[in-house]
Write a protein that holds these residues in place. Structure first.
Motif, mmCIF file in Angstrom:
data_model
loop_
_atom_site.group_PDB
_atom_site.id
_atom_site.type_symbol
_atom_site.label_atom_id
_atom_site.label_comp_id
_atom_site.label_asym_id
_atom_site.label_seq_id
_atom_site.Cartn_x
_atom_site.Cartn_y
_atom_site.Cartn_z
ATOM 1 N N GLY A 107 -59.815 23.025 35.099
ATOM 2 C CA GLY A 107 -58.541 23.618 35.486
ATOM 3 C C GLY A 107 -57.491 22.582 35.805
ATOM 4 O O GLY A 107 -56.315 22.748 35.474
ATOM 5 N N LEU A 108 -57.888 21.497 36.451
ATOM 6 C CA LEU A 108 -56.930 20.451 36.806
ATOM 7 C C LEU A 108 -56.409 19.710 35.586
ATOM 8 O O LEU A 108 -55.230 19.403 35.486
ATOM 9 C CB LEU A 108 -57.572 19.443 37.759
ATOM 10 N N HIS A 109 -57.302 19.411 34.668
ATOM 11 C CA HIS A 109 -56.920 18.608 33.509
ATOM 12 C C HIS A 109 -56.473 19.456 32.318
ATOM 13 O O HIS A 109 -56.062 18.905 31.297
ATOM 14 C CB HIS A 109 -58.071 17.688 33.108
ATOM 15 N N GLU A 110 -56.591 20.762 32.438
ATOM 16 C CA GLU A 110 -56.183 21.693 31.388
ATOM 17 C C GLU A 110 -56.727 21.289 30.027
ATOM 18 O O GLU A 110 -56.029 21.298 29.022
ATOM 19 C CB GLU A 110 -54.662 21.824 31.355
ATOM 20 N N VAL A 111 -58.005 20.903 30.029
ATOM 21 C CA VAL A 111 -58.662 20.481 28.794
ATOM 22 C C VAL A 111 -59.160 21.683 28.013
ATOM 23 O O VAL A 111 -59.042 21.757 26.800
ATOM 24 C CB VAL A 111 -59.842 19.533 29.116
ATOM 25 N N TRP A 112 -59.717 22.635 28.717
ATOM 26 C CA TRP A 112 -60.355 23.776 28.091
ATOM 27 C C TRP A 112 -60.197 24.965 29.009
ATOM 28 O O TRP A 112 -59.649 24.844 30.102
ATOM 29 C CB TRP A 112 -61.815 23.427 27.848
ATOM 30 N N ILE A 113 -60.708 26.124 28.654
ATOM 31 C CA ILE A 113 -60.610 27.312 29.497
ATOM 32 C C ILE A 113 -61.598 27.161 30.655
ATOM 33 O O ILE A 113 -62.819 27.119 30.434
ATOM 34 C CB ILE A 113 -60.931 28.574 28.678
ATOM 35 N N PRO A 114 -61.138 27.054 31.893
ATOM 36 C CA PRO A 114 -62.042 26.787 33.017
ATOM 37 C C PRO A 114 -63.073 27.890 33.250
ATOM 38 O O PRO A 114 -64.208 27.604 33.607
ATOM 39 C CB PRO A 114 -61.118 26.637 34.222
ATOM 40 N N THR A 115 -62.700 29.140 33.022
ATOM 41 C CA THR A 115 -63.647 30.241 33.225
ATOM 42 C C THR A 115 -64.820 30.109 32.268
ATOM 43 O O THR A 115 -65.983 30.225 32.670
ATOM 44 C CB THR A 115 -62.942 31.594 33.011
ATOM 45 N N LEU A 116 -64.531 29.862 31.030
ATOM 46 C CA LEU A 116 -65.584 29.736 30.028
ATOM 47 C C LEU A 116 -66.439 28.497 30.277
ATOM 48 O O LEU A 116 -67.661 28.537 30.127
ATOM 49 C CB LEU A 116 -64.959 29.695 28.632
ATOM 50 N N ALA A 117 -65.808 27.398 30.674
ATOM 51 C CA ALA A 117 -66.556 26.171 30.961
ATOM 52 C C ALA A 117 -67.525 26.380 32.111
ATOM 53 O O ALA A 117 -68.689 25.964 32.039
ATOM 54 C CB ALA A 117 -65.588 25.038 31.292
ATOM 55 N N ALA A 118 -67.080 27.046 33.172
ATOM 56 C CA ALA A 118 -67.959 27.307 34.320
ATOM 57 C C ALA A 118 -69.105 28.229 33.932
ATOM 58 O O ALA A 118 -70.256 27.995 34.318
ATOM 59 C CB ALA A 118 -67.155 27.907 35.467
ATOM 60 N N MET A 119 -68.801 29.270 33.167
ATOM 61 C CA MET A 119 -69.853 30.202 32.751
ATOM 62 C C MET A 119 -70.895 29.514 31.873
ATOM 63 O O MET A 119 -72.099 29.705 32.062
ATOM 64 C CB MET A 119 -69.242 31.393 32.021
ATOM 65 N N LEU A 120 -70.446 28.720 30.918
ATOM 66 C CA LEU A 120 -71.381 28.032 30.024
ATOM 67 C C LEU A 120 -72.237 27.011 30.768
ATOM 68 O O LEU A 120 -73.435 26.884 30.495
ATOM 69 C CB LEU A 120 -70.626 27.365 28.881
ATOM 70 N N LEU A 121 -71.644 26.300 31.714
ATOM 71 C CA LEU A 121 -72.404 25.338 32.493
ATOM 72 C C LEU A 121 -73.465 26.029 33.334
ATOM 73 O O LEU A 121 -74.621 25.591 33.372
ATOM 74 C CB LEU A 121 -71.482 24.511 33.389
#
Length: 105
Positions: free
Chosen positions: A67-81
């Motif tokens: 979310g801070l770096h706006e690299v990717w969608i944070p919701t999806l990144a958290a779910m996948l991790l």
């Protein structure tokens, strides 16, 4: 009257920050709980609360980082991790249980 007291610019920043915190907390927690529910329905062994708490904390960190770096969608990144960590922990728990049965018999 309300617009003079509460400027719209500050309200937008507050709302964005508030929703970010809500998403950062609830997305990883509910992902871990949902995966645990699916495992229980499938008849598999469920993971411990500490393990799920650590997975949720890692998901929160990923959400904040993306979310801070706006690299990717944070919701999806958290779910996948959280999904990947759950799968690894479940696999490790299953191997430990299988090794315990093989060594004890």
């Amino acid at each position: 009257v309300m617009s003079a007291i509460f400027p719209a610019e500050r309200y937008g920043d507050f709302l964005t920050g508030f929703l970010t915190v809500i998403g950062m907390v609830f997305v990883p927690v509910y992902t871990a709980l949902f995966l645990d529910f699916i495992a229980a329905r499938a008849g598999r062994r469920r993971l411990g609360n500490r393990t799920k708490l650590l997975m949720a904390a890692a998901g929160m960190a990923a959400y904040r980082l993306f979310g801070l770096h706006e690299v990717w969608i944070p919701t999806l990144a958290a779910m996948l991790l959280v999904c990947a960590l759950y799968a690894l922990c479940a696999l490790a728990a299953r191997r430990t249980a299988l090794n315990g049965e093989a060594g004890g018999g």
